[in-house]
Scaffold this motif. Structure first.
Motif, short mmCIF file in Angstrom:
data_model
loop_
_atom_site.label_atom_id
_atom_site.label_comp_id
_atom_site.label_asym_id
_atom_site.label_seq_id
_atom_site.Cartn_x
_atom_site.Cartn_y
_atom_site.Cartn_z
N LYS A 88 -34.94 22.74 29.26
CA LYS A 88 -33.94 23.15 28.30
C LYS A 88 -32.79 22.17 28.39
O LYS A 88 -32.45 21.68 29.47
CB LYS A 88 -33.46 24.57 28.60
CG LYS A 88 -34.53 25.64 28.42
CD LYS A 88 -33.98 27.04 28.68
CE LYS A 88 -35.05 28.09 28.45
NZ LYS A 88 -34.53 29.47 28.68
N SER A 89 -32.20 21.86 27.25
CA SER A 89 -31.16 20.83 27.22
C SER A 89 -29.94 21.34 26.48
O SER A 89 -30.04 22.08 25.50
CB SER A 89 -31.68 19.56 26.53
OG SER A 89 -32.82 19.05 27.20
N TRP A 90 -28.77 20.89 26.96
CA TRP A 90 -27.50 21.23 26.33
C TRP A 90 -26.62 19.99 26.27
O TRP A 90 -26.75 19.05 27.08
CB TRP A 90 -26.76 22.31 27.12
CG TRP A 90 -27.51 23.60 27.22
CD1 TRP A 90 -27.49 24.64 26.35
CD2 TRP A 90 -28.40 24.00 28.27
NE1 TRP A 90 -28.29 25.66 26.78
CE2 TRP A 90 -28.87 25.29 27.96
CE3 TRP A 90 -28.85 23.37 29.45
CZ2 TRP A 90 -29.77 25.97 28.77
CZ3 TRP A 90 -29.74 24.05 30.25
CH2 TRP A 90 -30.19 25.34 29.92
N VAL A 92 -23.07 18.35 26.84
CA VAL A 92 -21.85 18.55 27.61
C VAL A 92 -21.12 17.21 27.73
O VAL A 92 -21.67 16.16 27.41
CB VAL A 92 -22.12 19.09 29.03
CG1 VAL A 92 -22.78 20.44 28.98
CG2 VAL A 92 -22.95 18.10 29.84
N SER A 116 -19.44 29.90 33.57
CA SER A 116 -20.84 29.55 33.40
C SER A 116 -21.69 30.74 33.80
O SER A 116 -21.42 31.38 34.82
CB SER A 116 -21.18 28.33 34.26
OG SER A 116 -22.57 28.06 34.19
N VAL A 120 -24.47 25.69 38.67
CA VAL A 120 -25.04 24.38 38.37
C VAL A 120 -25.42 23.72 39.68
O VAL A 120 -24.57 23.29 40.45
CB VAL A 120 -24.05 23.50 37.59
CG1 VAL A 120 -24.65 22.13 37.34
CG2 VAL A 120 -23.68 24.17 36.27
N PHE A 125 -30.90 20.15 37.71
CA PHE A 125 -30.45 19.59 36.44
C PHE A 125 -30.57 18.06 36.44
O PHE A 125 -30.42 17.41 37.47
CB PHE A 125 -29.00 19.96 36.16
CG PHE A 125 -28.80 21.41 35.77
CD1 PHE A 125 -28.85 21.78 34.45
CD2 PHE A 125 -28.60 22.37 36.74
CE1 PHE A 125 -28.66 23.11 34.08
CE2 PHE A 125 -28.42 23.70 36.39
CZ PHE A 125 -28.45 24.07 35.06
N TRP A 376 -23.50 23.81 26.20
CA TRP A 376 -23.38 24.55 27.46
C TRP A 376 -22.00 25.20 27.51
O TRP A 376 -21.03 24.57 27.11
CB TRP A 376 -23.54 23.58 28.65
CG TRP A 376 -23.41 24.27 29.98
CD1 TRP A 376 -22.26 24.44 30.71
CD2 TRP A 376 -24.45 24.89 30.72
NE1 TRP A 376 -22.52 25.13 31.85
CE2 TRP A 376 -23.87 25.43 31.88
CE3 TRP A 376 -25.81 25.07 30.50
CZ2 TRP A 376 -24.59 26.11 32.84
CZ3 TRP A 376 -26.55 25.75 31.46
CH2 TRP A 376 -25.94 26.26 32.61
N PRO A 377 -21.88 26.44 27.99
CA PRO A 377 -22.95 27.27 28.56
C PRO A 377 -23.80 27.95 27.50
O PRO A 377 -23.34 28.14 26.37
CB PRO A 377 -22.17 28.31 29.37
CG PRO A 377 -20.87 28.45 28.65
CD PRO A 377 -20.55 27.07 28.14
N PRO A 378 -25.04 28.30 27.84
CA PRO A 378 -25.91 28.99 26.87
C PRO A 378 -25.33 30.34 26.49
O PRO A 378 -24.72 31.02 27.31
CB PRO A 378 -27.24 29.13 27.63
CG PRO A 378 -26.87 29.03 29.08
CD PRO A 378 -25.70 28.10 29.14
#
Length: 393
Positions: A88-90, A92, A116, A120, A125, A376-378
Motif C-alpha cells: 500500500k502506498s501513500w 507524504v 497516525s 511507523v 515501510f 497518509w494517514p489512511p
C-alpha cells in the motif's frame, strides 16, 4: 537477522555512502543496532548548507533555507500463503524538525502530521523519493512573508562548496532574484518584468514562467532567455509541472485580482502596513486550464485529459504522479491549495482542493473522501480512527 547484523563494518560503511537520500539512510539505520552504529545520523544539511541569509529588500529579516522530500511511502507486508507480497502506498513529505529528527508532513501544506492510526516502523515501510522541495523559514519556523518560490542554484550546490552556493527566488508577487553566499544584497535578474509566477528544474535546467504564460530559461550566467511563445492564457496564476518528460502549465482562473509587486513597496517600514497586507485575502480559483508545450512546433497544446496522471500544486513545488502507484488513486485531476486556506490549518480543514478535468469541477478534499486515499494517514477524515502521535523519525 543475525547474518545481516554480522556484516563487516567496512561493507556497511560502503553501502551507507551509496545511499542518495536521507530517507534511505534512515531506513538503513533502522534495520538493526549494528547497522545503526555503522552510519552517522543523517541530516538534510548534508545536501544543502544550513545557513542564514538576508531576505530581499525591503523585507528586514533573516531566514534559513529548508529542504523537504516528497515521497511515496510504501507499506510492504508478506503474504504467508503466496510467494508474492502486496503493498500500500501513500503520498507524504519528509522534513526535519528543529531537533534534527525526520518528521512526516502534509504533502501540500507542509504542516506536521500529528496523528497516525498506526506506528511507523521503518522495517515495514519503504520511502521512494519523488521530488525535492525548498522553502525559506524564519528562526521560529514561520514561513517567510512575500516569498513565492525558492530553489538552490546551481543544481549541484552543496555544503562542500559554499562559495558556489546560491538561491533563485520569486518574491514580492513577481520579482525574480538571485542571492549568492556572501552577498549582502539580492540581485534582481530582470528589471523589466515583475510578473513571474513559478520556477522549475526541468531536464537539469532552470525555467521560469510569467503571468502571460511565457517560459524563460535561466542559463549558467543567470541570463534570462525566452524559451517558449506566450500562452496568452487569461488565468491569473500559472504553475509549471513536469510530467513524463514533458513541460505543462496549469493556468488558474481567479475570482479577483492578485497582489502585485507594488503592494510590497514602502510597507516593510511599518508593522501596521505589513499586518494589513498579510490579512488581505487572496483570490480563489474558479477554473483551471492545462497546456502542454510542444517544443518542436514551439506552440502550446490545450490538454483535455491527464489520463492516469495526477498533478500536485504544492506550496513550494509542483509535480506529477501516476494514480497507479497509489492505492485508491484517481487520475485526471489536480490537487492544489487555494487562496489562504493553508494558513494555520492542516490537511483535514478544507485546505486542499481537487479539480477534475473530466467535468471541470472543483471540490474540497474533506468532502471528497474517494480522493483522499493517496494521502497518509489512511482514512484521515474518519473520526472513528484511534489517533496516535505522529512520528518523529
Amino acid at each position: 537477522m543475525s547474518q545481516w547484523a554480522d556484516l563487516p563494518k567496512e561493507l556497511l560503511d560502503m553501502i551507507s555512502k551509496c545511499l542518495d537520500s536521507r530517507v534511505d539512510l534512515v531506513c538503513f539505520r533502522a534495520v538493526c543496532t549494528s547497522w545503526r552504529y555503522s552510519a552517522s545520523s543523517p541530516s538534510f544539511d548534508q545536501e544543502i548548507p544550513r545557513l542564514i541569509l538576508k531576505l530581499p529588500s525591503p523585507i528586514h529579516a533573516d531566514a534559513i533555507l529548508m529542504q523537504t522530500a516528497v515521497c511515496r511511502m510504501e507499506l510492504i507486508s508478506k503474504d504467508p500463503n503466496s510467494f508474492s507480497s502486496f503493498s500500500k502506498s501513500w503520498l507524504v513529505k519528509v522534513g526535519e524538525s528543529k531537533y534534527g529528527k525526520l518528521q512526516l508532513l502534509n504533502p501540500l501544506t507542509n504542516y506536521k502530521i500529528k496523528y497516525s492510526p498506526i506506528s511507523v516502523n521503518f522495517l515495514d515501510f519503504k520511502f521512494v523519493q519523488l521530488n525535492k522541495a525548498f522553502l525559506l523559514q524564519q528562526s521560529r519556523r514561520f514561513l517567510v512573508f512575500g516569498i513565492i518560490k525558492v530553489v538552490p542554484f546551481p543544481i549541484s550546490a552543496s555544503r562542500s562548496n559554499m562559495d558556489g552556493f546560491g538561491i533563485l527566488a520569486i518574491y514580492h508577487e513577481g520579482k525574480l532574484g538571485y542571492w549568492k553566499y556572501g552577498d549582502k544584497e539580492w540581485t534582481l535578474l530582470d528589471y523589466k518584468n515583475f510578473q513571474y509566477d513559478d520556477i522549475i528544474v526541468y531536464r537539469e535546467q532552470f525555467y521560469v514562467i510569467d503571468r502571460w504564460g511565457t517560459v524563460y530559461w535561466i542559463d549558467s550566467s543567470l541570463k534570462v532567455i525566452q524559451y517558449s511563445p506566450p500562452l496568452y492564457g487569461c488565468g491569473g496564476q500559472k504553475n509549471l509541472v513536469e510530467s513524463r518528460g514533458d513541460l505543462y502549465v496549469v493556468d488558474r482562473y481567479l475570482d479577483g485580482e492578485r497582489r502585485t509587486w507594488k503592494d510590497y513597496e514602502n510597507v516593510m517600514d511599518s508593522l501596521h502596513r505589513v499586518r494589513k497586507l498579510r490579512k488581505q485575502s487572496r483570490p480563489r480559483a474558479v477554473d483551471l486550464r492545462v497546456y502542454k508545450l510542444d517544443e518542436e512546433l514551439a506552440t502550446w497544446v490545450d490538454v483535455k485529459s491527464l489520463d492516469e496522471q495526477i498533478f500536485v500544486l504544492d506550496t513550494d513545488c509542483s509535480f506529477s504522479i501516476s494514480c497507479r502507484e497509489f492505492n485508491g488513486g484517481k487520475g485526471n485531476c489536480i490537487y492544489f491549495v487555494d487562496g489562504d486556506d493553508h494558513a494555520g490549518r492542516g490537511l483535514s480543514a478544507s485546505s486542499i482542493h481537487v479539480f477534475q478535468l473530466e467535468d471541470r469541477s472543483i471540490g474540497k478534499l474533506d468532502v471528497m473522501p474517494e480522493f483522499s486515499d493517496i494521502f497518509w494517514p489512511p482514512n484521515m477524515f474518519d473520526s472513528s480512527i484511534q489517533n496516535n502521535p505522529g512520528p518523529d523519525l
